[in-house]
Design an enzyme around this catalytic site. Structure first.
Site, PDB file in Angstrom:
ATOM      1  N   ARG A  70       0.828  -1.215   0.000  1.00 52.11           N
ATOM      2  CA  ARG A  70       0.000   0.000   0.000  1.00 52.11           C
ATOM      3  C   ARG A  70       0.865   1.268   0.000  1.00 52.11           C
ATOM      4  NH1 ARG A  70      -3.598   2.462   4.683  1.00 52.11           N
ATOM      5  NH2 ARG A  70      -5.176   3.556   3.455  1.00 52.11           N
ATOM      6  N   HIS A  74       0.384   4.795  -2.148  1.00 53.92           N
ATOM      7  CA  HIS A  74       0.254   6.134  -1.560  1.00 53.92           C
ATOM      8  C   HIS A  74       1.441   7.023  -1.905  1.00 53.92           C
ATOM      9  CE1 HIS A  74      -3.145   5.476   1.605  1.00 53.92           C
ATOM     10  NE2 HIS A  74      -3.389   4.860   0.469  1.00 53.92           N
ATOM     11  N   GLY A  80       3.947  11.667  -7.767  1.00 52.18           N
ATOM     12  CA  GLY A  80       4.672  10.596  -8.453  1.00 52.18           C
ATOM     13  C   GLY A  80       5.447   9.740  -7.462  1.00 52.18           C
ATOM     14  N   ASP A  82       8.149   9.127  -5.712  1.00 54.85           N
ATOM     15  CA  ASP A  82       9.372   9.848  -5.349  1.00 54.85           C
ATOM     16  C   ASP A  82       9.749   9.654  -3.881  1.00 54.85           C
ATOM     17  OD1 ASP A  82       7.356  11.200  -4.105  1.00 54.85           O
ATOM     18  OD2 ASP A  82       8.027  13.205  -4.701  1.00 54.85           O
ATOM     19  N   GLU A  97       3.567  13.773   4.898  1.00 55.42           N
ATOM     20  CA  GLU A  97       2.297  13.246   4.353  1.00 55.42           C
ATOM     21  C   GLU A  97       1.700  12.179   5.275  1.00 55.42           C
ATOM     22  OE1 GLU A  97       3.344  11.820   0.428  1.00 55.42           O
ATOM     23  OE2 GLU A  97       4.030  13.801  -0.197  1.00 55.42           O
ATOM     24  N   ASN A 103      -3.449   8.435   5.609  1.00 55.51           N
ATOM     25  CA  ASN A 103      -2.232   7.790   6.133  1.00 55.51           C
ATOM     26  C   ASN A 103      -2.186   7.700   7.655  1.00 55.51           C
ATOM     27  OD1 ASN A 103      -1.134   7.392   3.578  1.00 55.51           O
ATOM     28  ND2 ASN A 103      -0.134   9.396   3.547  1.00 55.51           N
ATOM     29  N   PRO A 171      -7.286   8.679  -3.305  1.00 56.88           N
ATOM     30  CA  PRO A 171      -8.585   8.008  -3.414  1.00 56.88           C
ATOM     31  C   PRO A 171      -9.102   7.633  -2.028  1.00 56.88           C
ATOM     32  CG  PRO A 171      -7.053   7.123  -5.022  1.00 56.88           C
ATOM     33  CD  PRO A 171      -6.263   8.057  -4.157  1.00 56.88           C
ATOM     34  N   HIS A 201      -6.582  -5.510  -2.427  1.00 54.40           N
ATOM     35  CA  HIS A 201      -7.358  -5.724  -1.200  1.00 54.40           C
ATOM     36  C   HIS A 201      -7.675  -7.204  -0.999  1.00 54.40           C
ATOM     37  CE1 HIS A 201      -8.694  -1.228  -1.400  1.00 54.40           C
ATOM     38  NE2 HIS A 201      -7.470  -1.377  -0.941  1.00 54.40           N
ATOM     39  N   THR A 202      -6.940  -8.046  -1.647  1.00 59.33           N
ATOM     40  CA  THR A 202      -7.014  -9.490  -1.408  1.00 59.33           C
ATOM     41  C   THR A 202      -6.185  -9.870  -0.187  1.00 59.33           C
ATOM     42  OG1 THR A 202      -6.472 -11.663  -2.310  1.00 59.33           O
ATOM     43  CG2 THR A 202      -5.068  -9.899  -2.999  1.00 59.33           C
ATOM     44  N   ASP A 228      -9.942  -9.251   2.805  1.00 57.52           N
ATOM     45  CA  ASP A 228     -10.529 -10.402   2.105  1.00 57.52           C
ATOM     46  C   ASP A 228     -10.963 -11.395   3.188  1.00 57.52           C
ATOM     47  OD1 ASP A 228     -11.002 -12.846   0.891  1.00 57.52           O
ATOM     48  OD2 ASP A 228      -9.236 -12.775  -0.406  1.00 57.52           O
ATOM     49  N   THR A 231      -9.976 -15.575   1.974  1.00 54.87           N
ATOM     50  CA  THR A 231      -8.570 -16.026   1.973  1.00 54.87           C
ATOM     51  C   THR A 231      -7.670 -14.822   2.293  1.00 54.87           C
ATOM     52  OG1 THR A 231      -8.494 -15.640  -0.434  1.00 54.87           O
ATOM     53  CG2 THR A 231      -8.908 -17.908   0.289  1.00 54.87           C
ATOM     54  N   ASP A 236      -4.796 -13.731  -4.080  1.00 53.53           N
ATOM     55  CA  ASP A 236      -5.515 -14.498  -5.110  1.00 53.53           C
ATOM     56  C   ASP A 236      -6.671 -13.645  -5.642  1.00 53.53           C
ATOM     57  OD1 ASP A 236      -7.393 -14.474  -3.097  1.00 53.53           O
ATOM     58  OD2 ASP A 236      -7.209 -16.594  -2.597  1.00 53.53           O
TER      59      ASP A 236
HETATM   60  C1  HEM Z   1      -9.091   2.775  -5.397  1.00 56.11           C
HETATM   61  C2  HEM Z   1      -8.868   3.385  -4.365  1.00 56.11           C
HETATM   62  C3  HEM Z   1      -8.482   2.820  -3.025  1.00 56.11           C
HETATM   63  C4  HEM Z   1      -9.068   3.125  -1.846  1.00 56.11           C
HETATM   64  C5  HEM Z   1     -10.221   4.083  -1.618  1.00 56.11           C
HETATM   65  C6  HEM Z   1      -8.388   2.356  -0.824  1.00 56.11           C
HETATM   66  C7  HEM Z   1      -8.661   2.420   0.527  1.00 56.11           C
HETATM   67  C8  HEM Z   1      -8.086   1.623   1.487  1.00 56.11           C
HETATM   68  C9  HEM Z   1      -8.452   1.637   2.881  1.00 56.11           C
HETATM   69  C10 HEM Z   1      -9.500   2.557   3.519  1.00 56.11           C
HETATM   70  C11 HEM Z   1      -7.700   0.697   3.503  1.00 56.11           C
HETATM   71  C12 HEM Z   1      -7.741   0.325   4.992  1.00 56.11           C
HETATM   72  C13 HEM Z   1      -6.874   1.293   5.777  1.00 56.11           C
HETATM   73  C14 HEM Z   1      -7.055   1.174   7.267  1.00 56.11           C
HETATM   74  O1  HEM Z   1      -7.996   0.545   7.717  1.00 56.11           O
HETATM   75  O2  HEM Z   1      -6.232   1.754   7.990  1.00 56.11           O
HETATM   76  C15 HEM Z   1      -6.861   0.085   2.516  1.00 56.11           C
HETATM   77  C16 HEM Z   1      -5.953  -0.926   2.766  1.00 56.11           C
HETATM   78  C17 HEM Z   1      -5.116  -1.443   1.822  1.00 56.11           C
HETATM   79  N1  HEM Z   1      -4.982  -1.017   0.504  1.00 56.11           N
HETATM   80 FE1  HEM Z   1      -6.232   0.221  -0.457  1.00 56.11          FE
HETATM   81  N2  HEM Z   1      -7.413   1.594  -1.404  1.00 56.11           N
HETATM   82  C18 HEM Z   1      -7.435   1.849  -2.752  1.00 56.11           C
HETATM   83  C19 HEM Z   1      -6.571   1.324  -3.694  1.00 56.11           C
HETATM   84  C20 HEM Z   1      -5.484   0.535  -3.397  1.00 56.11           C
HETATM   85  C21 HEM Z   1      -4.433   0.207  -4.312  1.00 56.11           C
HETATM   86  C22 HEM Z   1      -4.330   0.763  -5.731  1.00 56.11           C
HETATM   87  C23 HEM Z   1      -3.570  -0.623  -3.646  1.00 56.11           C
HETATM   88  C24 HEM Z   1      -2.293  -1.247  -4.135  1.00 56.11           C
HETATM   89  C25 HEM Z   1      -1.987  -1.435  -5.375  1.00 56.11           C
HETATM   90  C26 HEM Z   1      -4.096  -0.821  -2.325  1.00 56.11           C
HETATM   91  C27 HEM Z   1      -3.549  -1.652  -1.372  1.00 56.11           C
HETATM   92  C28 HEM Z   1      -4.035  -1.787  -0.087  1.00 56.11           C
HETATM   93  C29 HEM Z   1      -3.540  -2.776   0.853  1.00 56.11           C
HETATM   94  C30 HEM Z   1      -2.537  -3.874   0.548  1.00 56.11           C
HETATM   95  C31 HEM Z   1      -4.209  -2.548   2.057  1.00 56.11           C
HETATM   96  C32 HEM Z   1      -3.985  -3.284   3.394  1.00 56.11           C
HETATM   97  C33 HEM Z   1      -2.849  -2.571   4.121  1.00 56.11           C
HETATM   98  C34 HEM Z   1      -2.494  -3.126   5.478  1.00 56.11           C
HETATM   99  O3  HEM Z   1      -2.970  -4.163   5.892  1.00 56.11           O
HETATM  100  O4  HEM Z   1      -1.669  -2.462   6.146  1.00 56.11           O
HETATM  101  N3  HEM Z   1      -5.235  -0.081  -2.193  1.00 56.11           N
HETATM  102  N4  HEM Z   1      -7.113   0.670   1.291  1.00 56.11           N
END
Ligand code: HEM
Length: 316
Positions: A70, A74, A80, A82, A97, A103, A171, A201-202, A228, A231, A236
């Site tokens: 993640r 971010h 970009g 960086d 940030e 964050n 986002p 988000h898998t 998820d 799993t 996956d």
């Molecule tokens: C489309 C817009 C997206 C939104 C609105 C979004 C939002 C979120 C939110 C709200 C969380 C939970 C944060 C928390 O509870 O503290 C999360 C977790 C996560 N996001 Fe996204 N996300 C997006 C796209 C992405 C993208 C593009 C990726 C990676 C390519 C990603 C990877 C992850 C991962 C792996 C987690 C789990 C992180 C952890 O367990 O520490 N997300 N996301």
């Protein structure tokens, strides 16, 4: 080359899949000056070093791969790719940030990035940028969780500033589909990229305050749930099956199927990835490379930070 020998051991089927990804990656790289062989001469063990630190870290904290993945997202969406997300406050010049809503108490894995940086500085001082550490860590994390591999394009340099306004515009989990699509289009990512990348988000966790259920079980707002639910530890395509069951955790996940505009845009892609993991893996890899190509600093722009948390002092 170390990367080729890793690929050689994978067998014919996997090779074919990766070759397709590699071709696509090479295409995505056409417009940038990044290269998968960037550190081959000056820091040939860079990939292995990053991998070892992550492997060690996830023994104590199995969530680390998801958190690192993640961070790259971010980072790349703000100024970009960086390394700006890694900078701590150094007021008044630098406002971190890390404090913006997307964050704060949410982005994590920073001590692991520090550990990777120290290991790399020991092996090849002043060579590997913090922005590239995030790109490598994002790929290795997916691979360690059972997801696809891809050749990470490298050669980014580190920025010397943060961008709070842009970080505040990351986002958001409550953004409607058209806003998510626009935020992705702003960085040259299309609907397929949006659907594929949200597939991250898998794995990983979410605080219940952000979920569609919104802690209705009476838990504390920060109580963690699996993104998820079926799993949670494996990378996956089950995430897409969850969407089809109406069981996505985040509103921003489910809108890709439920929004009235989804039928003509994102929903068919959700169905495709739910039915074909290989299709998802290939597209995820290609989209990660595209995301990693967002406005990198190259050549003599920026710097190679010595410490990922602060910009170098003049004269370094
Ligand atoms: C489309 C817009 C997206 C939104 C609105 C979004 C939002 C979120 C939110 C709200 C969380 C939970 C944060 C928390 O509870 O503290 C999360 C977790 C996560 N996001 Fe996204 N996300 C997006 C796209 C992405 C993208 C593009 C990726 C990676 C390519 C990603 C990877 C992850 C991962 C792996 C987690 C789990 C992180 C952890 O367990 O520490 N997300 N996301």
């Amino acid at each position: 080359m170390a990367a080729s020998s890793r690929f050689a051991s994978l067998g014919l089927l996997l090779f074919a899949a990766h070759f397709a990804v590699f071709l696509a990656s090479a295409g995505a790289a056409a417009g940038s000056s990044l290269s998968s062989t960037f550190y081959d001469a000056l820091c040939p063990r860079a990939h292995d070093i990053v991998r070892h630190v992550i492997q060690d870290a996830r023994v104590a904290d199995p969530r680390i791969p998801a958190s690192l993945n993640r961070l790259h997202f971010h980072d790349c969406f703000v100024n970009g790719c960086d390394g700006s997300i890694l900078l701590d406050d150094e007021l008044p010049a630098i406002q971190s940030e890390k404090h913006v809503p997307a964050n704060k108490n949410s982005a994590r894995g920073f001590p692991v990035v520090d550990a990777i940086k120290s290991a790399l500085e020991k092996a090849c001082p002043g060579i590997v940028s913090c922005a590239d550490i995030l790109a490598l860590a994002a790929e290795i994390s997916v691979e360690l969780a059972g997801g696809p591999r891809w050749r990470v394009l490298l050669g980014r340099r580190d920025g010397t500033t943060t961008n709070i306004q842009s970080a505040n515009n990351l986002p958001n989990f409550f953004d409607p589909l058209n806003v998510l699509q626009q935020k992705f289009r702003n960085v040259n990512l299309d609907d397929t990229d949006l659907v594929a990348l949200q597939g991250a988000h898998t794995f990983g966790k979410v605080q219940c305050q952000f979920t569609r259920q919104n802690c209705t079980g009476g838990q504390a707002r920060g109580a963690l749930e699996n993104l998820d639910r079926v799993t949670p530890k494996v990378f996956d395509n089950e995430y897409y099956a969850n969407l089809l069951r109406g069981r996505a955790q985040l509103p921003s996940d489910q809108v890709m199927l439920s929004d009235p505009a989804a039928a003509a845009t994102t929903a068919p892609i959700v169905h495709r990835f739910a039915g074909n993991q290989r299709d998802f893996f290939q597209n995820f890899a290609v989209s990660m490379v595209k995301m990693g190509n967002i406005s990198p600093l190259t050549g003599s722009a920026g710097e190679i930070r010595k410490n990922c948390r602060r910009v170098n002092r003049r004269g370094y």
